[in-house]
Each structure stands twice: as C-alpha cells, then as structure tokens.
Enzyme design. Structure first.
Site, PDB file in Angstrom:
ATOM      1  N   TYR A  25       0.831  -1.210   0.000  1.00 18.98           N
ATOM      2  CA  TYR A  25       0.000   0.000   0.000  1.00 18.98           C
ATOM      3  C   TYR A  25       0.862   1.256   0.000  1.00 18.98           C
ATOM      4  CZ  TYR A  25      -4.101  -2.883   0.651  1.00 18.98           C
ATOM      5  OH  TYR A  25      -5.095  -3.795   0.462  1.00 18.98           O
ATOM      6  N   TYR A 153     -12.219  -7.584   6.552  1.00 19.41           N
ATOM      7  CA  TYR A 153     -11.065  -7.595   5.644  1.00 19.41           C
ATOM      8  C   TYR A 153     -10.732  -9.054   5.330  1.00 19.41           C
ATOM      9  CZ  TYR A 153      -6.467  -7.292   3.639  1.00 19.41           C
ATOM     10  OH  TYR A 153      -5.396  -7.438   2.789  1.00 19.41           O
ATOM     11  N   ASP A 254     -13.092 -16.901   8.343  1.00 20.16           N
ATOM     12  CA  ASP A 254     -11.744 -16.462   7.986  1.00 20.16           C
ATOM     13  C   ASP A 254     -10.960 -16.244   9.279  1.00 20.16           C
ATOM     14  OD1 ASP A 254      -9.444 -15.157   7.282  1.00 20.16           O
ATOM     15  OD2 ASP A 254     -10.399 -13.721   5.925  1.00 20.16           O
ATOM     16  N   LYS A 283      -1.314 -16.607   8.070  1.00 19.90           N
ATOM     17  CA  LYS A 283      -0.499 -15.797   8.982  1.00 19.90           C
ATOM     18  C   LYS A 283       0.329 -16.613   9.978  1.00 19.90           C
ATOM     19  CE  LYS A 283      -2.332 -11.304   8.219  1.00 19.90           C
ATOM     20  NZ  LYS A 283      -3.660 -10.942   7.741  1.00 19.90           N
TER      21      LYS A 283
HETATM   22  C1  LIG Z   1      -4.194 -10.927   6.362  1.00 21.48           C
HETATM   23  C2  LIG Z   1      -5.550 -11.431   6.145  1.00 21.48           C
HETATM   24  C3  LIG Z   1      -5.938 -11.980   4.907  1.00 21.48           C
HETATM   25  C4  LIG Z   1      -5.011 -11.999   3.704  1.00 21.48           C
HETATM   26  O1  LIG Z   1      -3.882 -12.770   3.915  1.00 21.48           O
HETATM   27  P1  LIG Z   1      -2.582 -12.517   2.987  1.00 21.48           P
HETATM   28  O2  LIG Z   1      -1.637 -13.585   3.413  1.00 21.48           O
HETATM   29  O3  LIG Z   1      -2.110 -11.140   3.292  1.00 21.48           O
HETATM   30  O4  LIG Z   1      -3.018 -12.665   1.569  1.00 21.48           O
HETATM   31  C5  LIG Z   1      -7.212 -12.480   4.799  1.00 21.48           C
HETATM   32  N1  LIG Z   1      -8.071 -12.447   5.833  1.00 21.48           N
HETATM   33  C6  LIG Z   1      -7.735 -11.948   7.031  1.00 21.48           C
HETATM   34  C7  LIG Z   1      -8.722 -11.969   8.154  1.00 21.48           C
HETATM   35  C8  LIG Z   1      -6.466 -11.404   7.233  1.00 21.48           C
HETATM   36  O5  LIG Z   1      -6.139 -10.877   8.413  1.00 21.48           O
END
Ligand SMILES: *Cc1c(COP(=O)(O)O)cnc(C)c1O
Length: 436
Positions: A25, A153, A254, A283
C-alpha cells in the site's frame, strides 16, 4: 572504514529500494520511509544502523514464537536438506500429511479435509470457490453470491476484495469490476458487553431476503482485523451459524488473523463454540517463517463437491503444500501446543490492558480495547504516519498504525519488561497525537 562502508551500503540500499521496490500500500513517487533490517531474533528487530526495536506487530500477526526460533530454524534447515519442494500433483509427502493431521485435530469439530495453498488471500479465494462448487454440485448453481459483514477484511485479490468493507475497505476504486455482494451492518455489540438481540437484525434480514441466491456467508469470527480491529459478541457468531443452517447457506470463517491462539482461544470460533463449514488459516500457521495458508472444510462439503460435476475441486497452485512451509508449520504448531500459550496470551492481554489504560484519558483517543494478545488504541482522527512511525522507532519499538488505529499483537514470548516498554512508548506517542 568498516563503519563508513556500512553506511555507504546502507545509503545505496535505501536509494535502490526507494527507486525500484514497491512496499505494501505504498507510493512509488512519495514513499514513506522504510527501515532496513539486519536481522531479527526473539521479539527484537535489529536495524542495519545498529538500533534494536521491540516488535509489537509480530510481522502482521504471524510471528507468534518470536523471530529465528531455533526449533523452527532447525525444521526449515532439515527439510531443506531432504527436499525443499516437490509438486503436489500425483505426489505427496510427510510434512503435508502430518500438518493436515495436526490441523484436523486442533480445529473445531467437523473440519476434516485440508487444502494447502500459499497465502491468506488465496485461501479466501479457495474457500469462496469451494462454496460456489458446493452449491453447484448440490443442484443450486443459482446460489453463487456471498453475504458478509461491514468492517471486514479478507485480502487483496479480486474475490477477497469483493467481501472487504465496501466503504472503509481499501478497495472501493475497484468497485466497478468487483462482483456486488451483500453486506450486513457491522456487529455493534462488543465482546464482553451484554448481548443485544437487535444486533443480528440486519444480518438476519439479508440472509432471509437473499437465501435463494446465497452460497455462503464469509466473515472474520469475533475479531474484525484490518477492517477496523473490533471485537464483537460471541452470540452474534452463534446466531449467524444458526441462520446459515436454517437457510442452507455455508459458513466460511476467515481465521487467518485470529487462528493459533491470538484471541485467547485457539480459534476465535471457539469463543462461540461453533464450527464453520469452511475455515481459512494463514499468517501464524508457520509461526511467521514462511508463507502458507490452509482451507479446511467438512466432509459434507468435500463429498458434495467430489460427487457432483465436474467431480474435482478446481484449484491447484504450483507451490501447493510446499514441504518447507509444511514442515515449519508442523514445528510451529508443536511449539504452540506444548507451551502454556493460553496463559501467556492472557497475561499479555492483562499487561496491554494496564499499559494502554492511560490512553483513555487523551483527547485524541476514541477507544482503547484489548482481546487476547491484541491491543488497540483507536484515535478520533487518522494518525500522521510519517511522524508517528518515526516517533515509535525513536522509542525503540516497532508499531505500525494504519488510519485511526494504533494496535499491537506481540509475539507470545514477549516478557513483562518489553511489554512495558512497548505500552509506555504507545502512551507517549499517542499523547502527542491529536495535540494541535
Ligand atoms: C491478512 C488477512 C488476509 C489476507 O492474507 P494474505 O496472506 O495477506 O493474503 C485475509 N483475511 C484476514 C482476516 C487477514 O487478516
């Protein structure tokens, strides 16, 4: 001589970076400063100019055991000696199988089948494709749209962007090319407030209205991360689960940010005692050492996809189930499960709560909140990035705010002294913000 050479190299490196490298970004013509890193170990990031920073970010949720953890380094080196990579089409290997076993055992009940991919955003794409294929195979190709929450997100790829917050999200410029999905009002009822039954109204109305065209709900359970760092009530999630069941709509959780203990439970879904149909992990999966993500789904989802047409799940990245990443993930999960992570996360939460409390008194501060090992100071106005970043580095800590949010999610191994330094720096820096 050596010192001047280092500083020459440092200048040259920074110059080339500025001229040629995109950062996340970021602008290529008016970039914010970046800090060159020499190495990192434990909770410390060592800059090339010799300064050391206490890391409050765990490199965006991922480095839960600290940097250069010897067990992870060893796992990586040993696996590199055996085989760094091999294609996953037609072949398999122990690191992938062992990782699948660990994930199936530790995640909420029913999540039985594992798809290993490269990054969080891709995991979200995979989950959404699974939901579409599931409905298609169930004889409902018309059920191909998604319902999500405002303030969410889910990543930066196209379909992930389509379920990010439509206003505050960073992707509105793409709105003309993104599919238009449904957004329920963001949950208002906070994690530890009394449950307010009206909170679910918007979601309940939308799922009822659109059930015939929905394939799945996708949301971040309990913690809305990059879309606002908010913690909502577990009852909301329980009711979402029940409404999805009633409407025969899949639930995708997610847990890319929340997975592996960060919110105080191993997975945020555990706060509500629910199992999703599909779960995304990323992550902290490898303890921040490699990029890797996983999508788990129920037997029912997998069987339906596999017995419908075309009978296979249509996704298969080149580096799927990379053995290095899988082996490190196994080692990281091993470290987590054999540690008293819950106690550590709880203790970090208490210290963040205490340490950040003074921020509540500042005029520029809207709210201070803590859940698990996540601490958030929400400002009334967006912070001045250039100045605030430098102010943190001057104080020997690494905190990377965005928008109105100054937040930390330290590695679980951070001790009391370092946490104290971290929160003291935040209090000092935030005290200056919002002053004329
Ligand atoms: C960071 C994140 C993503 C995206 O993961 P990347 O490895 O950056 O592509 C998707 N969903 C959530 C909740 C996140 O925190």
């Amino acid at each position: 001589m050596a010192a001047s050479q280092t500083s020459m190299n440092l200048q040259a490196l920074l110059h080339y970076d500025r001229e040629h490298l995109w950062h996340p970004y970021a602008s290529m013509t008016d970039p914010l400063p970046v800090y060159p890193v020499q190495s990192a170990s434990g909770v410390r990031i060592r800059l090339m100019d010799g300064r050391e920073l206490i890391d409050g970010m765990a490199s965006w949720w991922s480095v839960i055991h600290g940097y250069s953890h010897p067990v992870l380094v060893q796992a990586l080196q040993e696996q590199a000696g055996r085989m760094a990579h091999v294609m996953f089409g037609g072949l398999t290997h122990a690191p992938a199988v062992e990782l699948a076993k660990l994930l199936v055992e530790m995640t909420p009940a029913g999540l039985d089948k594992v798809f290993l991919c490269d990054s969080g955003s891709v995991a979200v794409e995979v989950a959404m494709k699974m939901a579409i294929q599931y409905q298609h195979a169930s004889g409902h190709p018309e059920r191909s749209r998604f319902l999500t929450l405002c303030g969410g997100y889910h990543g930066d790829t196209f379909h992930a962007m389509s379920v990010c917050d439509p206003v505050g999200g960073m992707h509105h410029l793409y709105s003309t090319v993104l599919p238009q999905y449904f957004f329920a009002d963001r949950p208002q009822c906070r994690f530890s407030d009394p449950w307010d039954s009206r909170d679910i109204d918007s979601f309940a109305r939308l799922i009822e209205e659109h059930r015939q065209e929905l394939c799945a709900v996708i949301l971040e359970p309990i913690v809305q991360g990059a879309g606002g760092m908010r913690f909502y009530h577990p009852e909301y999630l329980r009711q979402v689960r029940a409404l999805c069941d009633q409407s025969q709509v899949l639930l995708i959780a997610d847990e890319i940010a929340t997975g592996f203990g960060r919110s105080g439970e191993l997975f945020a879904c555990n706060h509500a005692d629910i199992s999703p149909d599909i779960m995304c992990l990323g992550k902290a999966l490898t303890g921040g050492m490699m990029t890797l993500a996983a999508v788990l789904c129920t037997d029912q989802v997998a069987t339906t996809i596999s017995t419908g047409s075309p009978g296979v799940f249509m996704h298969g990245p080149t580096f799927m189930a990379n053995p290095l990443a899988c082996q490190v993930a196994c080692a990281s999960i091993g470290l987590l499960l054999e540690s008293d992570w819950q106690q550590k996360v709880h203790h970090i939460g208490q210290l963040l709560e205490q340490g950040l409390r003074p921020c509540r008194e500042f005029a520029g501060v809207q709210d201070v909140r803590v859940l698990g090992a996540i601490g958030v100071v929400e400002m009334k106005e967006p912070v001045a990035m250039r100045e605030i970043q430098a102010a943190f580095v001057e104080r020997g800590v690494w905190v990377r705010p965005f928008g109105r949010l100054v937040y930390v999610m330290p590695p679980y191994c951070m001790d009391e002294d370092d946490l104290h330094s971290l929160t003291t720096a935040i209090v000092e820096v935030v005290a200056r913000e919002g002053r004329p």
